[in-house]
Design an enzyme around this catalytic site. Structure first.
Site, PDB file in Angstrom:
ATOM      1  N   LYS A   1       0.844  -1.197   0.000  1.00  0.00           N
ATOM      2  CA  LYS A   1       0.000   0.000   0.000  1.00  0.00           C
ATOM      3  C   LYS A   1       0.879   1.248   0.000  1.00  0.00           C
ATOM      4  CE  LYS A   1      -3.988  -1.780   2.569  1.00  0.00           C
ATOM      5  NZ  LYS A   1      -5.000  -1.578   1.542  1.00  0.00           N
TER       6      LYS A   1
ATOM      7  N   ARG B   1     -10.271 -11.516   1.750  1.00  0.00           N
ATOM      8  CA  ARG B   1     -11.144 -12.561   1.198  1.00  0.00           C
ATOM      9  C   ARG B   1     -10.460 -13.936   1.257  1.00  0.00           C
ATOM     10  NH1 ARG B   1     -11.561  -9.200  -4.297  1.00  0.00           N
ATOM     11  NH2 ARG B   1     -11.160  -7.579  -2.748  1.00  0.00           N
TER      12      ARG B   1
HETATM   13  N1  BES Z   1      -7.849  -3.696   4.362  1.00  0.00           N
HETATM   14  C1  BES Z   1      -8.229  -3.335   3.069  1.00  0.00           C
HETATM   15  C2  BES Z   1      -9.577  -2.652   2.977  1.00  0.00           C
HETATM   16  C3  BES Z   1      -9.704  -1.346   3.704  1.00  0.00           C
HETATM   17  C4  BES Z   1      -9.535  -0.146   3.013  1.00  0.00           C
HETATM   18  C5  BES Z   1     -10.037  -1.316   5.033  1.00  0.00           C
HETATM   19  C6  BES Z   1      -9.681   1.046   3.687  1.00  0.00           C
HETATM   20  C7  BES Z   1     -10.176  -0.112   5.690  1.00  0.00           C
HETATM   21  C8  BES Z   1     -10.004   1.068   5.020  1.00  0.00           C
HETATM   22  C9  BES Z   1      -8.253  -4.542   2.129  1.00  0.00           C
HETATM   23  O1  BES Z   1      -7.487  -5.628   2.517  1.00  0.00           O
HETATM   24  C10 BES Z   1      -7.729  -4.084   0.826  1.00  0.00           C
HETATM   25  O2  BES Z   1      -6.608  -3.679   0.799  1.00  0.00           O
HETATM   26  N2  BES Z   1      -8.541  -4.157  -0.209  1.00  0.00           N
HETATM   27  C11 BES Z   1      -8.191  -3.732  -1.503  1.00  0.00           C
HETATM   28  C12 BES Z   1      -8.676  -4.749  -2.493  1.00  0.00           C
HETATM   29  C13 BES Z   1      -8.129  -4.568  -3.888  1.00  0.00           C
HETATM   30  C14 BES Z   1      -6.651  -4.769  -3.905  1.00  0.00           C
HETATM   31  C15 BES Z   1      -8.820  -5.541  -4.806  1.00  0.00           C
HETATM   32  C16 BES Z   1      -8.855  -2.388  -1.755  1.00  0.00           C
HETATM   33  O3  BES Z   1      -9.975  -2.191  -1.317  1.00  0.00           O
HETATM   34  O4  BES Z   1      -8.226  -1.525  -2.353  1.00  0.00           O
HETATM   35 ZN    ZN Z   2      -5.463  -5.467   1.876  1.00  0.00          ZN
END
Ligand code: BES
Ligand code: ZN
Length: 490
Positions: free
Chosen positions: A264, A338
């Site tokens: 990230k 997931r």
């Molecule tokens: N932990 C994140 C989702 C999240 C985002 C929680 C903001 C709290 C605040 C999750 O694991 C994630 O990173 N999801 C990605 C999925 C994508 C890579 C398909 C996302 O939402 O960007």
């Molecule tokens: Zn994630």
């Protein structure tokens, strides 16, 4: 801050809050004060900006004959709109009004309001996460919140379940607020074990046991971290003569989500300590049920991992065989929730054979784009269950909005070389494709609801019912859903 119930006698040595409705009609105690002031209260209110709108606050000079230390008039809103939820909000406004004022005790004459709900609002609003602070700019001074009511014992009894829910909410908030260097999967398991004192049973499975069972999707996420994973299973069996488990809560417990090799960006990454919110909420709910001795059997399966990049981390492109046997191509290591949940959901169904599974997960950023930070996404394969959850959400004020789970989205997650993949080629409908992925791990006979709490688990700013930080969203909602629909009443 402690919530205490007391007969309607005003003390002289503490602050007093009295209520006034939106049409400026006075509550019984406000009338008394008005009489002591010879109509002075009505006069002040009429000639001021005070309208009695819910939460509005007016400091008054206490009449000499009352000798109360400080006098605050609080707007209660419209009398016909008073219900459990508005009473809870009024309690929160009352607590917030004097929380950091220097006062150590306050009396709130609630008169016709539901006293227990007022106490609940005051309790959850007064939560602060201060254990790591050594310097305080604005310390909470209020220690005792007395609710003045005609029947204090009745109100005290009605407050007991609310107290249990507040404890569950505070457990969930604490776990979200704690950073990873304090709450890693092992530490989370220990916190769950501490709740045995309320009658919960807990089991903790380590990486060797998970490998033997075959939770490879979960292990794949964990493999980049020096902190090993744990699967934590907790149970509250309030109906021990019944062998059935009435519902299982499954929680995403990513104690920190760096994104893994699909790293990230650094801005805001610290918020990813919240990624265990699903597990924290599941545990908090079980604590609330246990403290109420609810006559229901509920289990929580909490899949605890840390998602980190390293030489041992899972790579984009890796293929893993899930516990269910479905093979999964890992396109994006940041779509780890997931993966973890897929195995946890399968495990939960095989183990408990419960008719109802509810998972909670801070799963997608896309749900924030869709619904913002006050409403959780609700997905379900069962209209009745979805309706019951919507009702519990409306009652508790923890808002949800139902999202579609449609086969239309299925093609998006089909992999070229494995059965399914964990991310799609576009960002379109990101929360739905994530939910569709989870659906692969749900048996046709299971009634399933999935709450995407990514937007609501961590508050970005102070709110009426709690400060910036972990919100504990979902504990009240799930407690209400379970007690209204699954508890055996007799
Ligand atoms: N932990 C994140 C989702 C999240 C985002 C929680 C903001 C709290 C605040 C999750 O694991 C994630 O990173 N999801 C990605 C999925 C994508 C890579 C398909 C996302 O939402 O960007
Ligand atoms: Zn994630």
């Amino acid at each position: 801050m402690d919530i205490l119930f007391k007969k309607n006698d005003i003390s002289s040595d503490v602050a007093l809050i009295i209520g006034v409705y939106e049409d400026l009609s006075l509550t019984k105690t406000a009338k008394k004060v008005d009489q002591l002031l010879k109509g002075g209260l009505t006069n002040v209110l009429k000639n001021n900006e005070f309208t009695g709108k819910i939460g509005q606050k007016q400091d008054l000079i206490p009449p000499a004959s009352l000798q109360t230390k400080r006098l605050v008039c609080l707007g209660l809103g419209k009398k016909k709109e008073i219900n459990e939820l508005t009473a809870c909000k009024i309690g929160a406004y009352a607590a917030n009004a004097l929380l950091t004022s220097g006062e150590t005790a306050v009396e709130f004459a609630v008169d016709d309001l539901p006293a227990a709900a007022v106490g609940f609002g005051a309790k959850i609003a007064s939560y602060r996460f201060t254990k790591h602070k050594t310097v305080f700019k604005k310390p909470v001074t209020l220690k005792e919140f007395y609710i003045l009511t005609e029947k204090p014992q009745v109100a005290q009894n009605q407050y007991e379940p609310y107290f249990a829910i507040s404890k569950g909410i505070h457990t969930a908030r604490d776990l979200v607020n704690e950073p990873l260097n304090i709450v890693n999967p092992i530490a989370f398991a220990k916190r769950a074990e501490e709740l045995q004192k309320y009658g919960l049973t807990t089991e903790v499975y380590d990486e060797k046991q998970l490998k033997a069972k075959g939770l490879n999707m979960m292990l794949g996420v964990a493999q980049g971290s020096v902190n090993p994973p744990r699967l934590v299973v907790a149970q509250w069996r309030g109906k021990p003569e019944d062998r059935k488990t009435h519902a299982v809560l499954v929680g995403k417990g990513v104690t920190f989500d760096s994104g893994g090799l699909s790293l990230k960006p650094s801005a805001g990454m610290e918020d990813m300590k919240e990624d265990l919110a699903g597990a924290a909420t599941a545990l908090g709910t079980l604590q609330a049920l246990a403290m109420q001795r609810a006559k229901v059997n509920v289990a929580a399966v909490m899949a605890m991992v840390e998602n980190m990049p390293s030489g041992t981390a899972q790579r984009p492109g890796d293929i893993v065989k899930s516990l269910s046997g479905t093979t999964v191509e890992v396109i994006n290591t940041d779509a780890e929730g997931r993966l973890v949940l897929g195995d946890a959901l399968w495990y939960a169904q095989e183990r408990f054979k419960s008719p109802i599974i509810i998972d909670l997960a801070s799963l997608t950023g896309a749900i924030i784009v869709a619904l913002g930070t006050d409403v959780a996404g609700l997905f379900s394969n069962d209209d009745k269950l979805a309706g019951q959850m919507e009702k519990a959400a409306a009652d508790s004020g923890e808002k949800v909005w139902r999202m579609p789970l449609d086969d239309l989205f299925e093609d998006d997650i089909v992999s070229d070389i494995a059965d399914i993949k964990n991310a799609t080629s576009t960002r379109a409908a990101g929360s739905i494709t994530a939910a569709m992925f989870l659906k692969h791990f749900i048996l046709p006979e299971t009634k399933w609801a999935h709450l995407d709490i990514a937007g609501v688990a961590l508050r970005g700013k102070d709110a009426l019912l709690g400060p910036k930080g972990g919100s504990g969203f979902g504990v009240w909602l799930l407690d209400r859903y379970i007690l209204d629909n699954l508890e055996v009443k007799n």
